[in-house]
Structure formats: C-alpha cells, structure tokens
Design an enzyme around this catalytic site. Structure first.
Site, PDB file in Angstrom:
ATOM      1  N   LYS A 188       0.847  -1.186   0.000  1.00  0.00           N
ATOM      2  CA  LYS A 188       0.000   0.000   0.000  1.00  0.00           C
ATOM      3  C   LYS A 188       0.886   1.241   0.000  1.00  0.00           C
ATOM      4  O   LYS A 188       1.927   1.282   0.669  1.00  0.00           O
ATOM      5  CB  LYS A 188      -0.900   0.007   1.240  1.00  0.00           C
ATOM      6  CG  LYS A 188      -1.833  -1.188   1.322  1.00  0.00           C
ATOM      7  CD  LYS A 188      -2.892  -1.149   0.237  1.00  0.00           C
ATOM      8  CE  LYS A 188      -3.897  -2.280   0.409  1.00  0.00           C
ATOM      9  NZ  LYS A 188      -5.033  -2.178  -0.516  1.00  0.00           N
ATOM     10  N   ASP A 243      -0.492  -0.010  -4.440  1.00  0.00           N
ATOM     11  CA  ASP A 243      -1.930   0.242  -4.388  1.00  0.00           C
ATOM     12  C   ASP A 243      -2.170   1.524  -3.602  1.00  0.00           C
ATOM     13  O   ASP A 243      -1.838   1.616  -2.416  1.00  0.00           O
ATOM     14  CB  ASP A 243      -2.618  -0.938  -3.695  1.00  0.00           C
ATOM     15  CG  ASP A 243      -4.135  -0.821  -3.668  1.00  0.00           C
ATOM     16  OD1 ASP A 243      -4.667   0.202  -4.136  1.00  0.00           O
ATOM     17  OD2 ASP A 243      -4.783  -1.767  -3.180  1.00  0.00           O
ATOM     18  N   GLU A 284      -2.299   0.450  -8.497  1.00  0.00           N
ATOM     19  CA  GLU A 284      -3.709   0.085  -8.407  1.00  0.00           C
ATOM     20  C   GLU A 284      -4.509   1.245  -7.822  1.00  0.00           C
ATOM     21  O   GLU A 284      -4.063   1.904  -6.883  1.00  0.00           O
ATOM     22  CB  GLU A 284      -3.834  -1.151  -7.512  1.00  0.00           C
ATOM     23  CG  GLU A 284      -5.234  -1.657  -7.276  1.00  0.00           C
ATOM     24  CD  GLU A 284      -5.234  -2.918  -6.430  1.00  0.00           C
ATOM     25  OE1 GLU A 284      -6.250  -3.169  -5.757  1.00  0.00           O
ATOM     26  OE2 GLU A 284      -4.220  -3.646  -6.418  1.00  0.00           O
ATOM     27  N   GLU A 336     -11.698  -2.824  -7.936  1.00  0.00           N
ATOM     28  CA  GLU A 336     -12.240  -3.120  -6.612  1.00  0.00           C
ATOM     29  C   GLU A 336     -13.474  -2.294  -6.292  1.00  0.00           C
ATOM     30  O   GLU A 336     -14.415  -2.774  -5.646  1.00  0.00           O
ATOM     31  CB  GLU A 336     -11.143  -2.872  -5.575  1.00  0.00           C
ATOM     32  CG  GLU A 336     -11.547  -2.953  -4.135  1.00  0.00           C
ATOM     33  CD  GLU A 336     -10.391  -2.625  -3.202  1.00  0.00           C
ATOM     34  OE1 GLU A 336     -10.637  -2.510  -1.995  1.00  0.00           O
ATOM     35  OE2 GLU A 336      -9.233  -2.484  -3.681  1.00  0.00           O
ATOM     36  N   ASP A 340     -14.273  -7.797  -8.439  1.00  0.00           N
ATOM     37  CA  ASP A 340     -14.485  -8.009  -7.013  1.00  0.00           C
ATOM     38  C   ASP A 340     -15.752  -8.832  -6.866  1.00  0.00           C
ATOM     39  O   ASP A 340     -16.747  -8.588  -7.558  1.00  0.00           O
ATOM     40  CB  ASP A 340     -14.627  -6.669  -6.291  1.00  0.00           C
ATOM     41  CG  ASP A 340     -14.810  -6.828  -4.795  1.00  0.00           C
ATOM     42  OD1 ASP A 340     -13.822  -6.731  -4.052  1.00  0.00           O
ATOM     43  OD2 ASP A 340     -15.969  -7.056  -4.364  1.00  0.00           O
ATOM     44  N   HIS A 351      -9.469  -8.773  -7.336  1.00  0.00           N
ATOM     45  CA  HIS A 351      -9.247  -8.231  -5.999  1.00  0.00           C
ATOM     46  C   HIS A 351      -9.762  -9.226  -4.968  1.00  0.00           C
ATOM     47  O   HIS A 351     -10.817  -9.834  -5.142  1.00  0.00           O
ATOM     48  CB  HIS A 351      -9.992  -6.905  -5.852  1.00  0.00           C
ATOM     49  CG  HIS A 351     -10.132  -6.452  -4.435  1.00  0.00           C
ATOM     50  ND1 HIS A 351     -11.312  -6.542  -3.724  1.00  0.00           N
ATOM     51  CD2 HIS A 351      -9.222  -5.925  -3.582  1.00  0.00           C
ATOM     52  CE1 HIS A 351     -11.135  -6.071  -2.497  1.00  0.00           C
ATOM     53  NE2 HIS A 351      -9.877  -5.692  -2.392  1.00  0.00           N
TER      54      HIS A 351
END
Length: 453
Positions: free
Chosen positions: A231, A259, A285, A312, A335, A362
C-alpha cells in the site's frame, strides 16, 4: 467435469426466510487492512442466508464486504429485498438466478436508488450470489465447476447486454465462449493439478512497521508467491523507504505491485509514482477515483513502464466497458461483492476477453479470497482460457472462519472442491462476531454505567 448443461436443477420447495447477520472482525487492533484511505478498518460482512422448506438442509449464503459501520446500511438494503424472495419457488429461481437480478434491478423504485450502483446494487448482488451458492450446492459442485459446465449458449443467456452492445454483442460473447469450449476439460484438469497463480498483499499494509514488512516479505518469497503488493499514498518518504526495504528482500527482478486506494488526483498520481519508479513498481492500483475513466487513461499514458489497474470499487459492467474502451487499464480487477452478482461478473469477464485485457481479481477482506477464486478459475476454464499475466490477490486474514477456506500451496490457489460458492461460515462465528452483541464485541461496548452506547 460434468457434461455441459447437465446441472440444471430439479428441486422442490419455496424460500421461507431471508436471514441477515452483521458480522464484524476487530482487524483494526493490529492494523490489518490499513491503507492510505482506510487507516483502521474492521473487516466485516453484511451476511445473508436464504432458507427453504425443501427439506435438504441446504441454504444459499452470500455477503457484501465492508470495513465496519457500512454494515448498517448494507444490511438494511439486503433486508429490504425480503418481500421479493420469501414464498418464491426454489426451482424457478435456481433455474435462472439472473432472473431475480433483472427483476430487482428493473424495479422502478429500487432503480431510483442507483441505477445499478451503490448499496442497493451490492445488496442485489449478495442475494444473486446466495442463489448461485444454493444452486451449486444442490448440484453437488463447486461454483467454478458448475459455471464451467454450462454451454456457451446458456452462459450468454445469463448476461444483460443492455448498455454493452456497442462494445460487446451477444454474438461476440458466444464466439469467445465457443472458442474456449474445446479446452475446458484439459484446463480444469490442469487447474486441479497445479492451482491458480496468486500474489499476496499480506506484507504490505500501511500500518505495519518496517520489521513486520521485511519479515512478511521474506515469508512470501519462501511460500512461493510470484508477486507482493504494498500500500502507498500516505507519505512519500515512507513509501520510498518501504519500497526500498521490500526491494532489498526480493531482489531486482521480482514484481512489487503498489496500491494507492484512490488517494490521488491525476497529476499527483503521476508525480508520486515517478518518485517511486527507481524501485520498479509492477503496477499502480486505484491511482485515482474509480469513476475517473479518462483520469486512469491519462495516468497510464504518462507512466510508461508501470501498469495501471483498477476494479475493486468499479460499480458495474458499464464502467468496466468504458475503462476498457478508453484503454485505461492493463488489468481488470473484478471483485466478488461489488457489482450485482455472478451474472454481471460474467459480463465483465467477457468484456475483458473481448479487449484482451487480463483479469487479476481483488481479494482479501472477509471471504473475498474464498469467493473470487471460483470466478478466476471459471474464467480460465471457460472464458479466457488463459492465466498468462494473471493472478488472484491473497491476504492471509480470517480464512479460518469459513467452512471451505481458501488454501495456498506453492504460491497458488488450490482449486476448491466443496459444493457451493464457499460463503458458509463455520459454527460459532455468528455468535462470536455478530455486532453489537457477539462475544467479541459486547464487552467493548459496555459504558461506565453498564449501558451500551
């Protein structure tokens, strides 16, 4: 695998109950799931059971993933659908679970709340998924095998092509599925023998300290994962340090995805990722709002060498269509609980196949790994026929609470064999993690005077 078309259900009974549960796990205590936009999530599920009087003891189970308080409104939306289901014929609904989706989406007053987006659309998806879960259980098949047993014509009949026909026609969809049909048996056998490629986000949560990042990255290598994800987006200096640490562990050629969880606008996304480029990020992402189709396309244009992916939080098949038409994505991230259920996910898989963009689902959260493996495996067997450039996300949290938990071997998802969509919770989870009265939550909600706030 079964003969195509052999799983059409023949069951009696009616739906008697639609039961909901507010299930929350206190993951914020350890910062599991923490990212730049969601610093303290409590992974949660707005959970639904569809019960019948058929006498076989089977229920259809589904849920919507949230990160805590979102359960309140999501459960209210699911419960509002009860009158549309209770008393309906099980045989009728299981023969074509998409019909209830079309009926609910087409209800003019429900449609006003979307249309086909947001809380109500996700509630419809939970119900549709629960019906598919029940159909797969009745057929004695895991969902990925049930879907893969349907003929190309049966699969095309599940798709709502409204708003899609300028990008994908029924004839084109049929051609895609017919092209994949001859290799279904061989790919299913390959899947059972080898599993499906996976990558892991387990090391990458933003709240983890450096020691935990390094330790979990080393563990991911040892476990055979072919990619990790970190992240990013809260602090650039922190991101550079964390990327440097991860790169030192994995070496120069190992993919590290990033992400941002929608943190930036377009210029900030480009500038931030250029500052991380020396660490060779594999993809970025959700660099900006999932609704910003042209923004994703612009970021992709201005970041050569770094893939751009999202999905997502993409709310329906129409948004995916436009992202693909605009050349905005290097991978589609479906998702399992964001859109209107399996029928709509089939439409998205077909769009991705038409535009020749790989699907990298995801997962993580509560139960998303359990569900989405079925969808990726179905795509491999019956739609795209490929797993090249593809992998399913994996995060090692909360799997023990599911009766058919996701399993990883040598860095790959093991193909599930239990009948259904793998949504069933193990006994005791509802009592322990229901909010606010479950065993985990009740002690924390008692105020100084003994009354709950």
């Amino acid at each position: 695998m079964p003969t195509p078309g052999a799983t059409t259900p023949d069951v009696a009974g009616t739906i008697t109950e639609l039961v909901t549960h507010d299930i929350r796990f206190p993951t914020s205590q350890f910062l599991d799931g923490s990212d730049a936009m969601n610093p303290d999530p409590d992974y949660s599920a707005a959970y639904v059971e569809i019960r019948t009087d058929a006498g076989d003891g089977l229920s259809g189970n589904g849920f919507v993933f949230t990160i805590g308080r979102g359960n309140d409104v999501q459960l209210a939306a699911i419960e509002s659908l009860r009158p549309y289901l209770v008393g309906r014929s099980v045989a009728e609904l299981l023969a074509d679970p998409g019909q209830i989706s079309a009926e609910l989406i087409g209800d003019s007053q429900l449609r006003w709340l979307g249309p086909e987006k947001g809380v109500m659309h996700m509630a419809i998806g939970a119900v549709v998924n629960a019906l598919w879960d029940l159909r797969a259980k009745r057929a004695g098949l895991p969902l990925w095998q049930l879907l893969s047993s349907l003929s190309p014509q049966e699969l095309v009949a599940l798709v709502d092509f409204r708003y899609l026909s300028d990008a994908l026609t029924p004839d084109e969809a049929l051609e895609i599925l017919q092209r994949a049909a001859p290799g279904r048996q061989a790919r299913a056998a390959q899947l059972m023998a080898e599993g499906y490629p996976a990558y892991t986000t387990t090391p990458g949560w933003l709240g983890y300290d450096d020691e935990k990042l390094v330790r979990l990255t080393s563990a991911a290598l040892a476990e055979g994962f072919a990619m990790i994800k970190l992240k990013v987006g809260a602090d650039l200096d922190d991101d550079r340090r964390r990327m440097r640490l991860a790169r030192e562990v994995v070496g120069p050629d190992f993919p590290i995805a990033t992400d941002a969880n929608q943190r930036w606008d377009v210029d900030a996304a480009v500038q931030w990722m250029q500052a991380l480029a020396e660490f060779d990020p594999y993809w970025i992402e959700e660099p900006t709002s999932p609704d910003d189709i042209l923004g994703h396309a612009e970021i992709r244009r201005r970041l050569p060498g770094i893939k751009v992916v999202t999905g997502e939080h993409v709310q329906n098949r129409i948004m995916f269509k436009q992202l693909l038409q605009a050349g905005a994505l290097d991978a589609v991230q479906i998702d399992a609980t964001r859109v209107g259920g399996i029928d709509e996910i089939l439409a998205i898989l077909l769009l991705a196949a038409k535009f020749e963009v790989p699907v990298c689902p995801h997962a993580g959260g509560v139960g998303l790994c359990e569900l989405v493996r079925h969808l990726a495996m179905f795509d491999f067997v019956a739609v795209s026929g490929s797993w090249e450039g593809r992998a399913i996300e994996f995060a090692d949290h909360l799997h023990e609470h599911f009766a058919d938990p996701a399993r990883i071997a040598r860095g790959r998802y093991v193909a599930p064999t239990a009948p259904g969509f793998s949504a069933d919770l193990v006994p005791g989870v509802v009592a322990e993690f229901s909010y606010p009265n479950g065993g985990t939550w009740a002690p924390t909600l008692v105020g100084l005077n003994g009354a709950r706030p």
